[in-house]
Motif scaffolding. Sequence first.
Motif, short mmCIF file in Angstrom:
data_model
loop_
_atom_site.label_atom_id
_atom_site.label_comp_id
_atom_site.label_asym_id
_atom_site.label_seq_id
_atom_site.Cartn_x
_atom_site.Cartn_y
_atom_site.Cartn_z
N ALA A 171 1.18 3.03 -3.19
CA ALA A 171 0.01 3.76 -3.67
C ALA A 171 -0.29 5.01 -2.86
O ALA A 171 -1.19 5.76 -3.22
CB ALA A 171 -1.21 2.84 -3.62
N CYS B 141 -7.73 3.04 -5.03
CA CYS B 141 -7.13 2.92 -3.70
C CYS B 141 -7.96 2.05 -2.76
O CYS B 141 -7.55 1.82 -1.62
CB CYS B 141 -6.96 4.31 -3.09
N ARG C 115 -9.18 -1.54 -1.92
CA ARG C 115 -8.71 -2.87 -2.27
C ARG C 115 -9.86 -3.81 -2.61
O ARG C 115 -11.03 -3.49 -2.41
CB ARG C 115 -7.92 -3.46 -1.12
N GLN D 251 -2.93 4.63 3.90
CA GLN D 251 -2.36 4.99 2.60
C GLN D 251 -2.02 6.47 2.54
O GLN D 251 -1.03 6.87 1.92
CB GLN D 251 -3.34 4.63 1.49
N SER E 160 -10.62 7.71 -7.69
CA SER E 160 -10.36 7.39 -6.28
C SER E 160 -10.48 5.91 -5.97
O SER E 160 -9.89 5.43 -5.01
CB SER E 160 -11.33 8.17 -5.38
N ARG F 175 -7.60 3.54 4.04
CA ARG F 175 -7.36 4.82 3.36
C ARG F 175 -6.49 5.74 4.22
O ARG F 175 -5.63 6.46 3.71
CB ARG F 175 -8.68 5.51 3.02
N SER G 86 0.82 -1.22 0.00
CA SER G 86 0.00 0.00 0.00
C SER G 86 0.85 1.26 0.00
O SER G 86 0.39 2.32 -0.44
CB SER G 86 -0.94 0.02 1.21
N CYS H 70 -3.01 7.98 -3.91
CA CYS H 70 -4.28 7.86 -3.21
C CYS H 70 -4.58 9.12 -2.41
O CYS H 70 -5.74 9.55 -2.34
CB CYS H 70 -4.27 6.65 -2.28
N THR I 126 0.29 1.67 -7.75
CA THR I 126 -0.57 2.34 -8.72
C THR I 126 0.19 3.30 -9.61
O THR I 126 -0.34 3.77 -10.61
CB THR I 126 -1.70 3.11 -8.02
#
Length: 670
Positions: free
Chosen positions: A13, A506, A508, A150, A503, A147, A10, A17, A521
């Motif tokens: 990303a 991000c 999963r 991230q 969006s 989130r 993660s 994100c 990403t």
Amino acid sequence: MKRPMYFFISVLAAVLCSVNAFAATVENSKPFVIPELKTWEAGKGDLTISGTMRIAVPSGDEELLRIAGMLAEDWNTVAGFKPEVVAGKGAKGDIVLEIKTDKKLDKLSGGSTESYSLNITDRVRLSASTARGVYWGTQTLLQLADRALQADAETDGIDLTCGRILDWPDYGIRGFMMDCGRKYIPMSYLRKLSRIMAYYKMNTLQIHLNDNGFKQYFGGDWDRTYAAFRLECDTYPGLTARDGHYTKAEFIDFQEESAGMYVEIIPEIDVPAHSLALTRYMPEIGSEEYGMDHLDLFKPETYEFVDALFKEYLEGDQPVFRGPKVHIGTDEYSNKDKEVVEKFRYFTDHYIRLVESYGKQAVVWGALTHADGETPVKSENVIMNAWYNGYADPKQMVEDGYKLISIPDGLVYIVPAAGYYYDYLNEKYLYENWTPAHVGDAVFAERDTSILGGMFAVWNDHAGNGISVKDIHDRLFPALQTLSVKMWTGAETSLPYADFDSSRSCVREAPGINFAGRIGTEPGCVLEMAEVAPGTVMPYPEIGYGYTVSFTVEGAAEKPGTELFRSEDAVFYLSDPVSGMMGFARDGYLNTFRYSILDGDRLEVTVKGDNRSTTLIINGRVIDRLETEKRWHNEGESVMYYVPTLVFPLQQAGDFQSRITDLKVYNHLL
């Protein structure tokens, strides 16, 4: 604190994100989760959740304790620490799960048993009137936590924005149908799919257990046409498909595991059409007039056979079909003359009542406009998949007493690489225009009680077309993200599609699940090794579509079947088992490049793969590009598109003699 590999993926990303999350919330203060939250009331500041956080269940309710245990396991997967589950009221920094009625929420949701309240202050308080509602709230909480991680990958805690969520679905049935009859879908994937659906608050998975290909692709010969029945069967030994099936024990476990995540499995035995697997076992019940994929509705032996088949899975205190609903098929039978129409209606009514006699609710495919007649067919407490209005006019079916699941073929049918319906759904159109109230061109009021909910479907019509389960997933997962919004949030989405689309990358598949093989990403080199020794276990199991894999080979004599890499789903060969050339295998298909590695070769090898093709490049020159190709059948009148794709396996290196150096894996096409 220690972070799991899932977390470190993660980090790749995190920057993108964060940018996407900011862009998506400039005009919408609600946190971005899928499906979109119904309401969000912003609080002040953040709550930092640390490794000392506990999950408290004040009531000591056994079901809430079970849900708390699942949340703790998922939290460990996402964040790298496992909270303790305790009975009690909880303290600052804890997550509290409770059964509690909220009058405001009850009024807003129309009394939905799936609604929940999530209040983030100095602790997280998740409450609902039912355990099901609490469970859906935990999925929102997991998305929020992921989130947050991230957005700030370096933190030792998880910062959740304070505020209050009231959330509920517009539609009670939110689901998907998988055609397992024409293509075997391994149980390992079905279990992942069920978990993914739960993460997106999708609660119904219909398993289409039997079907057959179209005879024009098999020389016009019913005896050669592919057909399969996917469930272990003791009543008719030999009926069960030999190229892939589910034992009764594992199918029971699958249903129970899914039910534990509040995902209902609806098993479907499709009769009296799509029934070639049954007539191949007992040819005398096949219809000579309408085709051997049709059961002969005028023979008593047909009813004896099908009665006994359903009985095997429905009888007893602990039947094989565990859930409350069973699907009996009943679609696309001939309506050539009045006599067969009336007999089809009789057949449909018979199996509705048979299923009900075992205490189940019957589900049918809509066909009673196509088969319009006088023979009564029970409608009370019967659910109908409304798929094509020419087969079943939705307004008329509602007048006749049926409750509908909206699954319009022209909008939500995926038929991979078939050249008709959709290969990939038109998600922008669906996001902006569709809800389950739209059944084709028939439009009902939003939340009309006649529309129980919506589904979408994957139909594997073209048996033998090379499509892999990875290809199916590539089509299914983004559609699931989009349609989960439209079935939960309904018409009142607040984000423009472009913001939603940017969006969602991000969010999963589900905690610990990455079936698409995505690594990061942002484009870049995600794995590099100076040398790969035989048997090496790699840090990633695979790399998904849009990849470039390069390496240097110092060739040695390799025996046929020598693997470079393998994963649970695929093998890449230095020397394939048939021709000795480079190639790959997955889902029972062997695809071969026109190139052999010879003793003494020194080669720079590059493999590129996307969702349409796989390309082999040697020393900078394209040697072979395996791409979707037309294959003609039925004397040139019917075309099938064969798909030679590969999600590149990386999990473990094989037992090779050649020397492999300078391995580089990129998550984009160079």
